[in-house]
Design a protein around this motif. Structure first.
Motif, short mmCIF file in Angstrom:
data_model
loop_
_atom_site.label_atom_id
_atom_site.label_comp_id
_atom_site.label_asym_id
_atom_site.label_seq_id
_atom_site.Cartn_x
_atom_site.Cartn_y
_atom_site.Cartn_z
N HIS A 76 0.93 -1.25 -0.06
CA HIS A 76 -0.05 -0.01 0.05
C HIS A 76 0.79 1.12 0.08
CE1 HIS A 76 -3.22 -2.44 0.84
NE2 HIS A 76 -3.08 -2.78 2.23
N HIS A 78 0.59 5.55 0.58
CA HIS A 78 -0.19 7.02 0.82
C HIS A 78 0.83 8.05 0.60
CE1 HIS A 78 -0.99 10.36 3.69
NE2 HIS A 78 -2.04 9.97 3.20
N THR A 79 0.33 9.13 -0.33
CA THR A 79 1.05 10.11 -0.64
C THR A 79 0.28 11.32 -0.61
OG1 THR A 79 0.61 9.85 -2.92
CG2 THR A 79 2.84 8.87 -2.10
N SER A 80 0.65 12.47 -0.28
CA SER A 80 -0.07 13.71 -0.62
C SER A 80 1.03 14.68 -0.73
CB SER A 80 -0.95 13.98 0.91
OG SER A 80 0.30 14.27 1.69
N ARG A 89 -3.77 9.52 -3.90
CA ARG A 89 -3.14 9.49 -2.48
C ARG A 89 -3.37 8.01 -1.84
NH1 ARG A 89 -4.12 14.97 0.71
NH2 ARG A 89 -4.28 16.58 -0.84
N PHE A 90 -4.24 7.20 -2.48
CA PHE A 90 -4.28 5.85 -1.96
C PHE A 90 -4.09 4.75 -2.86
CE2 PHE A 90 -7.34 9.13 -0.52
CZ PHE A 90 -7.29 9.28 0.97
N THR A 129 -6.85 11.00 6.26
CA THR A 129 -5.82 10.04 7.04
C THR A 129 -6.33 9.05 7.57
OG1 THR A 129 -4.26 11.88 7.28
CG2 THR A 129 -3.55 9.94 8.50
N MET A 132 -7.38 6.66 5.01
CA MET A 132 -6.00 5.76 4.56
C MET A 132 -6.14 4.47 5.48
SD MET A 132 -2.54 5.45 5.55
CE MET A 132 -2.14 6.95 6.12
N ILE A 146 4.08 4.89 3.86
CA ILE A 146 3.21 6.04 4.31
C ILE A 146 3.96 7.42 4.38
CG2 ILE A 146 1.56 6.99 6.26
CD1 ILE A 146 0.88 4.26 6.58
N THR A 157 -0.30 11.17 10.22
CA THR A 157 0.06 9.78 10.27
C THR A 157 0.90 9.26 11.24
OG1 THR A 157 2.03 10.68 8.98
CG2 THR A 157 0.14 10.32 7.71
#
Length: 450
Positions: A76, A78-80, A89-90, A129, A132, A146, A157
């Motif tokens: 998995h 997760h970015t932003s 983002r997911f 978040t 996520m 993450i 996070t």
């Protein structure tokens, strides 16, 4: 799937935006309360690689994903922020290179989280978040990478209790209003993701003061520690990337991501994935360097409606880096391109008002022939184009405000057509200064961001 169905997540997020404050409110109380109501999904994750830093954290995330997937494992991510679509983002684990979360799945998860929040004060970033964590806990994976949103210590996070590894990428001045106006203060905030006894990897640091804060924190918390330049390193040699740590020496292809700074970013990811307990073979590392992808960062703009407005034969790059450290890395990457293939360089820049605009432009003094400054319409914090042109001129650059990226490309085309005598090569154009701007460019050019 119909267009209406595809917009479910966007509509759910728009409702959140109308109800809750924008931006960041650094605290862990609200996110912890909300996750408790959801059954603490953040405690049911696969091994987590937690990545913080001023610059390079997105690249380290991309390299980590590529390394884990090249070994045949699922991850998995997760970015932003995102570039074009919130779904970016997911990224959910799946055979191959994973997949962005389905729109309906994301919308349903957001609604569950919003219902659990019961209308209490919270930021949209905190709700996303929590979303996520919920998604990652409900879908199987071998690992999760993450990326921190802002800072570290109080980032939403940072409820992760025992990461497989905490990664701190290069630290420089950015978000001073939230994190402090000295690199050691910013380093202390980002060191907040370090957890007692958990491995820590420190990427290449431009400031000794930041590195010392990170090392001291890791030592105080009895963490296994790997520091770039001491425990691992990488460099370019004969058109290849050489990576070395205490256990191995890899001769690898240069990373697919452009810029010499990506060599150090790749090295940090290699060290991090190993520290997290995942095997990394030479074959895996080779495949990862060739497959890695990180849209919007030193990316060549593909043919499309917007690119067609540029001068014939122009080479167009896009990069969303937005602080002085990022400017220096981008300028170095463009200098390398200039060494390989000389072209006149022009910038098309848009920035937001939380960034050091003059400091960013200073990296391009003596390189850029001219800067066109444009508004960032997709952000309420966009700097007016005339004001941004003034900041560029204060940094020693020739600059003028224009209405849009399309306007800038057409003006440049007309200017060069009038003055072209056939002896100068087509221009190299960098569209830069804000991920919001880059997202708009990709959308206008009909270029998928992933």
């Amino acid at each position: 799937m119909s267009d209406a169905a595809e917009n479910l997540a966007d509509r759910a997020i728009d409702r959140l935006m109308a109800l809750h404050p924008k931006g960041f409110d650094l605290s862990l109380e609200r996110i912890t309360r909300l996750l408790g109501r959801l059954g603490d999904p953040h405690l049911r994750l696969p091994p987590v690689i937690h990545v913080a830093g001023t610059n390079g954290k997105g690249s380290a995330t991309a390299f980590s994903r590529a390394l884990i997937e090249a070994e045949g494992r699922s991850v998995h991510v997760h970015t932003s922020p995102h570039l074009v679509n919130w779904r970016e983002r997911f990224r959910l684990a799946a055979p191959g290179n994973g997949r962005l979360v389905d729109d309906a799945v994301l919308a349903e998860a957001i609604e569950r989280v919003a219902e659990a929040n019961r209308g209490e004060t919270i930021t949209v970033f905190e709700i996303l978040t929590a979303t996520m964590f919920l998604l990652f806990s409900e879908h199987p994976a071998d690992a999760a990478v993450i990326e921190v949103g802002l800072g570290g210590r109080f980032d939403a996070t940072n409820v992760i209790r025992a990461p497989a590894v905490s990664v701190i990428m290069p630290i420089s001045l950015d978000h001073e209003a939230y994190l402090g106006d000295r690199v050691e203060l910013i380093a202390a905030e980002k060191a907040g993701i370090i957890k007692r006894g958990c491995p820590v990897v420190v990427g290449q640091q431009p400031f000794d003061a930041a590195r010392e804060v990170l090392a001291d924190t890791a030592e105080r918390l009895a963490c296994p520690l790997s520091i770039y330049g001491e425990d691992f390193l990488a460099f370019e040699e004969n058109g290849r990337m050489v990576y070395q740590d205490h256990d191995c020496l890899f001769d690898l292809p240069l990373p697919r991501l452009a810029g010499r700074h990506q060599i150090a970013n790749a090295a940090a990811a290699l060290a991090a994935v190993k520290a997290a307990g995942f095997p990394v073979s030479l074959r895996t590392a080779e495949a990862a360097m060739e497959r890695v992808s990180w849209p919007g960062r030193m990316q060549r703009l593909a043919p499309g409606p917007l690119a067609e407005l540029a001068p014939k034969g122009a080479e167009i790059w896009i990069d969303g880096g937005h602080n002085p450290g990022a400017g220096e890395a981008i300028a170095e990457a463009l200098a390398a391109e200039e060494d390989r293939s000389p072209r006149p360089l022009f910038l098309i820049a848009g920035m937001i008002n939380t960034k050091d605009q003059r400091g960013y432009f200073r990296a391009f003094e003596g390189m850029a022939r001219h800067v066109y400054t444009v508004p960032v319409d997709s952000s309420d914090a966009g700097v007016p184009n005339a004001e941004l042109a003034a900041r560029a001129m204060e940094a020693g650059l020739s600059a003028e405000p224009v209405h849009s990226v399309a306007n800038a490309l057409m003006l440049l085309r007309d200017t060069l057509d009038r003055g072209r005598d056939g002896t100068e090569p087509p221009p190299r154009i960098l569209i830069c200064g804000s991920l919001y701007l880059i997202g708009s460019v990709l959308a206008e050019n009909n270029t998928p961001p992933v």
